[in-house]
Scaffold this motif. Structure first.
Motif, PDB file in Angstrom:
ATOM      1  N   ASN A  18       0.822  -1.225   0.000  1.00  0.00           N
ATOM      2  CA  ASN A  18       0.000   0.000   0.000  1.00  0.00           C
ATOM      3  C   ASN A  18       0.847   1.262   0.000  1.00  0.00           C
ATOM      4  O   ASN A  18       0.632   2.165   0.791  1.00  0.00           O
ATOM      5  CB  ASN A  18      -0.932   0.040   1.207  1.00  0.00           C
ATOM      6  CG  ASN A  18      -1.774  -1.219   1.280  1.00  0.00           C
ATOM      7  OD1 ASN A  18      -2.273  -1.683   0.248  1.00  0.00           O
ATOM      8  ND2 ASN A  18      -1.888  -1.782   2.460  1.00  0.00           N
ATOM      9  N   ASN A  31      -0.830   3.971  -4.115  1.00  0.00           N
ATOM     10  CA  ASN A  31      -1.304   2.655  -3.708  1.00  0.00           C
ATOM     11  C   ASN A  31      -0.635   1.507  -4.474  1.00  0.00           C
ATOM     12  O   ASN A  31      -1.277   0.762  -5.193  1.00  0.00           O
ATOM     13  CB  ASN A  31      -2.837   2.586  -3.877  1.00  0.00           C
ATOM     14  CG  ASN A  31      -3.394   1.397  -3.119  1.00  0.00           C
ATOM     15  OD1 ASN A  31      -2.768   0.961  -2.138  1.00  0.00           O
ATOM     16  ND2 ASN A  31      -4.518   0.885  -3.577  1.00  0.00           N
ATOM     17  N   ASN A  33       1.129  -2.047  -4.659  1.00  0.00           N
ATOM     18  CA  ASN A  33       1.334  -3.335  -3.999  1.00  0.00           C
ATOM     19  C   ASN A  33       2.103  -4.210  -4.968  1.00  0.00           C
ATOM     20  O   ASN A  33       1.717  -4.331  -6.133  1.00  0.00           O
ATOM     21  CB  ASN A  33       0.000  -3.988  -3.641  1.00  0.00           C
ATOM     22  CG  ASN A  33      -0.594  -3.337  -2.406  1.00  0.00           C
ATOM     23  OD1 ASN A  33      -0.100  -3.523  -1.308  1.00  0.00           O
ATOM     24  ND2 ASN A  33      -1.635  -2.547  -2.624  1.00  0.00           N
ATOM     25  N   GLY A  68       2.497   3.542   3.757  1.00  0.00           N
ATOM     26  CA  GLY A  68       2.750   2.166   3.373  1.00  0.00           C
ATOM     27  C   GLY A  68       4.122   1.697   3.805  1.00  0.00           C
ATOM     28  O   GLY A  68       4.868   2.442   4.456  1.00  0.00           O
TER      29      GLY A  68
END
Lengths: 257, 552
Positions: A18, A31, A33, A68
């Motif tokens: 994240n 965002n 991943n 993140g």
């Protein structure tokens, strides 16, 4: 990490959870991943400003995410003390578009800089006057095909030659993973092909993980197993090279949504 | 591996110059008598303690502050008037000694002749000019103004000529080819094009003029330098500190203003002014025209005020009496008296040793202090950001910068007088005084080198796990050291000229002999000493230029 250990799945070399990265009001990465496993050969593609360099700099610990987590070799970079961070960084070799070598030093010292994570200050200092580990450096330079330049001053070399020196430095560093940030953008097409082939061969021979950001899609398709397409800070696709269709590529470089 | 390239020998120009340098320092220390005589006057320490304690209680009575203000204004106005005339001289001389001017007139090599002629007033220090002029004009503010204007005018002319020659010529040639006269063509093409650089340099000269105006005080010209000297000699240290603080403030404010303005004009840093490298000039990012126009307005006000305040008798310049005195002085000075030649040569060797020791102190100290003084080094995000405790980094930065400002704001002869408390007269206190003053200048110059450093290589080393000290060793030092050496060599050329002014207060060398000869009106001896001194400065210039060339 417990689940990984118990189920016997190997720890990924790189893992982004994240991740957001902001520079002032500019959202560079949104965002993200991502997992990259040992031995993967990954190309990051996308137009300039898509966030490729930011991603590379997150992976080698030069930048910290705004939100993140960045995990490298099973360690969360944000939680590491400076010394442990350096130990992790020693396992990550980076090659840059503008080479980022020390111009005023001879080639041998730039290559030996790959040892710095392991060398003591004293050894590093002495080596600037009486070069140490000359054989290792010579072997690395021979591998990139420039042995005769060992004692040249680095700023006297051409761009392609400097990029080879940067690769030799990574060879001496002997990391687990190699990151290459637009390694061919400053080079002509002939030199570009040589450098990309060299990188692939090195990673194949030694089983090192290789992550390369590329502006041009063609090389990614020919030389890499996995392609991650970045567009305006988001991952547009993450697929095996053979599964990437022309339509996906077109979407990646399209000017407007 | 049999086909390995051979390791180059350690014996190269760099090591050769290094060894010669070490030998020269040992020779200098020997000449300074460090290995034979006792250097330290133990009794002087109590004076030093008193002097240092006085720093905490500077005299601040309103009457005295008024005197300080007067002295400060006097120094400032000398500097303003001196700079004004030196820029006038510089503009005329600069155009006349530029290659492009004579090319546009269709002549070839006259510029070389003009340049050679200008080398002479440049080689003679402001203080010597001051002493000469006192003999003609008496104790008049005119002396201080002219003593700054003449040598600085010659220096400005040289630099202006170089700026004009490096400015692109296409628009000038276009005007010339359409039949415009050279003077008009210059005024409409080259001068406006070069204007930001010329203005930057003018402001840099103004910074130098402030320092010179203070130094000229010690020959009786008044102002802060004179007051500092008086209070030092009469052991009134509390008063001296007040003057010193005023001088630091004046000098610091000028530096700050000038630096800000130069950044606005396109970031010609002090370095590039000194070792002219204008090709690297950056485009000004966002020009704030208000600052520039406000400054120009300030300059005009300052000029009018200065000419009113300085009360120099400019009519003296063209009275017959001046011409008479000048002729008399010249008559008294020739032919040069070479009977003392062997003594002069011994003193020349000592002067050289003094300059070598001074530049060694200044160079080493400057390098060490330049890094903590650079704003991209210890601060957060800097090259050696310690990560935690960023207040410490800021404190170190502020303290180092203040220290450097203080050491360069105090003129060399004042430093010499302070060190003469504890050292017996000789070249050692002179060398330390020159060294400390130049340390402040070099430290600031070198900090700018580090601030302008391309940090990408250093960051890439950090990314591969190198420690802070290793990054410094591999990524910072190799890039900065060559420029440091170039500035040290350039400063050495300045140091050898400044040996004269510490000699004046008794620190030995040719300067001391010159003082004795001047006070006994032995002008023929003065000329012989001066010629020897000028040869010495040319020798140093030559060595410095040679070393710089082979190290490139």
């Amino acid at each position: 990490m417990d689940s990984n250990l118990s189920s016997n799945i190997p720890v990924p070399i790189f893992e982004l959870k994240n991740v957001n990265k902001q520079f002032g009001s500019f959202q560079s990465l949104i965002n993200i991943n991502l997992q990259i496993q040992a031995g993967d050969r990954v190309a990051l593609v996308g137009s300039s400003g898509a966030g490729k360099s930011t991603l590379i700099n997150l992976l080698n610990g030069t930048l910290q995410p705004s939100e993140g987590e960045v995990w490298v070799l099973g360690r969360n970079l944000a939680s590491l003390r400076p010394k442990s961070l350096r130990q992790v960084q020693q396992q990550i070799g980076t090659i840059y578009q503008q080479f980022h070598l020390v111009d005023n030093l001879r080639v041998i010292h730039n290559i030996n800089a790959g040892h710095l994570g392991r060398w003591s200050f004293l050894k590093a200092a002495v080596s600037l006057i009486f070069p140490r580990d000359v054989e290792t450096a010579a072997r690395a330079l021979k591998q990139v095909g420039m042995l005769e330049k060992l004692y040249q001053r680095t700023d006297r070399l051409s761009g392609g030659q400097q990029q080879r020196v940067a690769i030799a430095r990574v060879l001496v560093q002997n990391p687990i993973a190699i990151l290459a940030d637009e390694p061919i953008s400053s080079l002509d097409s002939e030199r570009s092909r040589e450098i990309i082939q060299l990188l692939r061969q090195l990673s194949q021979d030694s089983g090192k993980t290789l992550v390369t950001s590329l502006h041009a899609f063609e090389y990614a398709h020919t030389y890499y197993q996995r392609i991650i397409g970045l567009r305006q800070g988001r991952i547009l696709f993450d697929a095996p090279a053979e599964a990437v269709s022309p339509a996906m590529v077109e979407a990646l470089y399209r000017l407007k949504d | 591996m049999s086909i390995d390239p051979k390791q180059p020998s350690l014996l190269n120009w760099r090591t050769l110059w290094g060894l010669l340098f070490v030998a020269a320092v040992i020779w200098s220390l020997h000449l300074a008598g460090l290995f034979e005589r006792d250097q330290v006057n133990v009794g002087g320490w109590t004076l030093v303690v008193r002097f240092l304690l006085a720093a905490f209680s500077p005299e601040l009575s309103s009457e005295f502050l008024h005197l300080t203000l007067e002295a400060t204004l006097q120094t400032l106005t000398y500097a303003v008037c001196g700079t004004f005339f030196s820029v006038l001289l510089g503009l005329v001389g600069g155009v006349l000694s530029s290659e492009v001017w004579w090319l546009s007139k269709g002549f070839q090599a006259y510029w070389l002749a003009v340049r050679a002629f200008l080398a002479i007033p440049r080689a003679i220090h402001e203080l010597i000019w001051g002493l000469f002029l006192i003999n003609i004009f008496g104790l008049d503010p005119l002396v201080a103004v002219l003593a700054i204007a003449i040598p600085f005018g010659a220096i400005t002319a040289k630099v202006f000529a170089e700026i004009l020659d490096e400015t692109p010529r296409t628009s000038l040639l276009a005007l010339l080819n359409s039949g415009v006269s050279p003077l008009n063509a210059f005024a409409y093409s080259l001068i406006p094009q070069a204007f930001p650089n010329l203005l930057s340099y003018t402001f840099y000269r103004f910074e130098c003029s402030i320092r010179s105006a203070a130094v000229l005080g010690i020959i009786g010209a008044g102002g802060l330098g004179y007051q500092i000297l008086l209070s030092l000699q009469s052991l009134r240290y509390e008063q001296m500190w007040t003057f010193l603080i005023a001088l630091v403030l004046l000098s610091g404010a000028t530096d700050f203003w000038s630096a800000m303005l130069r950044r606005q004009l396109g970031a010609t840093s002090r370095l590039d002014l000194n070792v002219l490298n204008l090709s690297q000039r950056q485009k000004p990012l966002d020009q704030d025209h208000r600052l520039v126009s406000l400054s120009l307005f300030g300059v005009i006000v300052l000029l009018i005020f200065s000419f009113w305040y300085v009360k120099a008798d400019f009519t003296k310049l063209w009275t017959p009496r001046t011409a008479q005195l000048l002729a008399g002085l010249i008559q008294d000075s020739f032919p040069p008296d070479i009977s003392q030649l062997s003594q002069v040569l011994t003193l020349a060797a000592q002067t050289l040793a003094m300059s070598l020791l001074a530049i060694t102190i200044a160079g080493i100290g400057g390098i060490l202090l330049s890094f903590p003084a650079a704003n991209n080094f210890l601060l957060p995000g800097g090259i050696l950001d310690p990560g935690r405790n960023s207040h410490l980094g800021t404190a170190v930065l502020v303290f180092t910068r203040f220290f450097l400002l203080f050491t360069r704001a105090v003129p060399e002869p004042i430093w010499a007088l302070i060190f003469l408390f504890v050292f017996f007269p000789g070249i050692l206190p002179g060398a330390i005084a020159l060294g400390i003053h130049n340390l402040g200048i070099l430290g600031r110059l070198m900090a700018e080198v580090t601030e302008n450093l391309d940090q990408r290589a250093a960051r890439s080393l950090k990314a591969l796990g190198a420690t802070g000290s290793q990054v410094f060793l591999y990524g910072v030092l190799p890039c900065t050291l060559p420029r440091f050496v170039a500035y040290i060599l350039y400063r050495w050329e300045v140091c050898i000229r400044a040996t004269l002014i510490v000699g004046f207060v008794g620190a030995g060398g040719l300067g001391r002999l010159l003082t004795e000869q001047l006070s006994s009106f032995d002008y023929r001896g003065v000329i012989a000493t001066l010629i020897c001194f000028i040869c010495l400065t040319f020798l140093v210039d030559l060595i410095s230029a040679t070393v710089r060339r082979t190290l490139r």
